[in-house]
Design an enzyme around this catalytic site. Sequence first.
Site, short mmCIF file in Angstrom:
data_model
loop_
_atom_site.label_atom_id
_atom_site.label_comp_id
_atom_site.label_asym_id
_atom_site.label_seq_id
_atom_site.Cartn_x
_atom_site.Cartn_y
_atom_site.Cartn_z
N LYS A 1 49.07 74.52 45.06
CA LYS A 1 48.35 74.67 43.79
C LYS A 1 46.85 74.48 44.04
O LYS A 1 46.43 73.49 44.61
CB LYS A 1 48.83 73.64 42.77
N ASP B 1 45.76 77.24 39.24
CA ASP B 1 45.85 76.44 38.01
C ASP B 1 44.47 76.27 37.38
O ASP B 1 43.85 75.23 37.48
CB ASP B 1 46.46 75.07 38.37
N LEU B 2 44.01 77.35 36.73
CA LEU B 2 42.69 77.29 36.09
C LEU B 2 42.81 77.20 34.57
O LEU B 2 41.80 77.14 33.87
CB LEU B 2 41.84 78.50 36.52
N LYS B 3 44.02 77.18 34.06
CA LYS B 3 44.29 76.99 32.62
C LYS B 3 43.33 77.81 31.75
O LYS B 3 42.54 77.27 30.97
CB LYS B 3 44.22 75.51 32.25
N PHE B 4 43.46 79.14 31.82
CA PHE B 4 42.58 80.02 31.03
C PHE B 4 42.81 79.82 29.53
O PHE B 4 43.94 79.69 29.06
CB PHE B 4 42.84 81.49 31.39
N ASP C 1 40.64 81.53 26.25
CA ASP C 1 39.45 82.27 25.80
C ASP C 1 39.92 83.41 24.90
O ASP C 1 41.11 83.47 24.57
CB ASP C 1 38.69 82.79 27.04
N ILE C 2 39.04 84.31 24.52
CA ILE C 2 39.49 85.44 23.72
C ILE C 2 40.42 86.30 24.58
O ILE C 2 40.32 86.29 25.81
CB ILE C 2 38.30 86.27 23.17
N PRO C 3 41.35 87.03 23.91
CA PRO C 3 42.38 87.76 24.68
C PRO C 3 41.80 88.68 25.76
O PRO C 3 42.30 88.71 26.89
CB PRO C 3 43.10 88.56 23.59
N ASN C 4 40.75 89.41 25.45
CA ASN C 4 40.18 90.34 26.41
C ASN C 4 39.71 89.62 27.68
O ASN C 4 39.93 90.07 28.80
CB ASN C 4 39.02 91.09 25.74
N THR D 1 49.08 66.31 28.84
CA THR D 1 49.75 65.00 28.82
C THR D 1 48.77 63.86 28.56
O THR D 1 49.17 62.74 28.29
CB THR D 1 50.52 64.75 30.12
N ARG E 1 56.89 61.15 40.90
CA ARG E 1 56.65 60.00 41.77
C ARG E 1 57.95 59.57 42.42
O ARG E 1 59.00 59.57 41.77
CB ARG E 1 56.06 58.82 40.96
N GLN F 1 49.32 58.40 36.63
CA GLN F 1 50.50 59.04 36.04
C GLN F 1 51.38 57.95 35.43
O GLN F 1 51.83 57.06 36.14
CB GLN F 1 51.29 59.83 37.09
N GLY G 1 51.03 65.96 44.02
CA GLY G 1 49.72 65.78 44.64
C GLY G 1 49.69 64.56 45.53
O GLY G 1 50.10 64.59 46.70
N ARG G 2 49.25 63.45 44.94
CA ARG G 2 49.02 62.24 45.74
C ARG G 2 50.22 61.75 46.56
O ARG G 2 50.03 61.29 47.69
CB ARG G 2 48.46 61.13 44.84
O1 C5P Z 1 48.51 63.54 42.35
P1 C5P Z 1 49.49 64.00 41.32
O2 C5P Z 1 50.91 64.16 41.87
O3 C5P Z 1 49.44 63.18 40.06
O4 C5P Z 1 49.00 65.46 40.98
C1 C5P Z 1 49.54 66.19 39.92
C2 C5P Z 1 48.83 67.50 39.78
O5 C5P Z 1 49.31 68.12 38.61
C3 C5P Z 1 47.31 67.38 39.62
O6 C5P Z 1 46.73 68.56 40.18
C4 C5P Z 1 47.12 67.36 38.13
O7 C5P Z 1 45.90 67.89 37.72
C5 C5P Z 1 48.26 68.27 37.67
N1 C5P Z 1 48.73 68.02 36.31
C6 C5P Z 1 49.19 66.79 35.86
N2 C5P Z 1 49.61 66.61 34.59
C7 C5P Z 1 49.58 67.64 33.76
C8 C5P Z 1 49.13 68.87 34.16
C9 C5P Z 1 48.71 69.03 35.47
O8 C5P Z 1 49.24 65.84 36.64
N3 C5P Z 1 50.03 67.46 32.54
#
Ligand code: C5P
Length: 234
Positions: free
Chosen positions: A32, A59-62, A64-67, A123, A184, A193, A213-214
């Site tokens: 990601k 994962d840029l979470k767009f 904006d306007i539809p176009n 979240t 986790r 988290q 991630g972590r």
């Molecule tokens: O390090 P960790 O496992 O918490 O990373 C989770 C990834 O998922 C991060 O890139 C975080 O931005 C993303 N994310 C999240 N919770 C969301 C949406 C995305 O933790 N609700």
Amino acid sequence: MRNPIIVALDVPNAEQAITLADQVAPAVGAFKIGKELFTAVGPDIVRRIRATGASVFLDLKFHDIPNTVAKAVASAVRLDVQMVTIHTSGGPAMMRAAEESAQKTALQLGRPAPLVLGVTVLTSMDGNELAAIGCDSNVGRHVERLAKLAMDCGLRGLVCSPLEIAALRQIIPAHAQLVTPGIRTGSEKADDQKRTLTPKEAMDAGASWLVIGRPIYAADNPRESAEKILASLT
Ligand code: C5P
């Protein structure tokens, strides 16, 4: 079995991203690329990760306007990503435009359309935050409303918190894909988290993909950590 682990490359520069990706690639299903890395180093990082043969979730979470969203999704398809995110709160016209653009551009290029994933309620937002922007203050109800709308608009997947998986599985078609962060294993340090499931619990609840991630990139040995997580799923 398809490897459902998507490793979040939440690192600040291309070198760290490539090093991490090389290290863990054999043990994971995709990577990601989010706002931090993309904004720092640009689309070339997508090309570099794709060049290794790995799948990419952009994962840029767009929102904006539809176009504009349709054009951004088309650019993502040209980058050959396999998943891309949009905010469902952008509304039905925006969601339809995003999905149509993914299908049309992929067809033109002769490649499979990426999964356009809808983000429902962040979240980080609670009932008070939702009420402050004029929405239903019941978070679960608002998530379900946006999830149903996303399905009606043709999206084929959603991003959701692990604790939403079971409820969403009741109301979305079986083929819809659920992508879940907040995973986790229990052995890592506490962090931001709060509401988490283990990888196995999330898969058993109905997740299609796990964004991690972590627990992987901050581990002493990221490859070993990814392998352990994969083994825990069987
Ligand atoms: O390090 P960790 O496992 O918490 O990373 C989770 C990834 O998922 C991060 O890139 C975080 O931005 C993303 N994310 C999240 N919770 C969301 C949406 C995305 O933790 N609700």
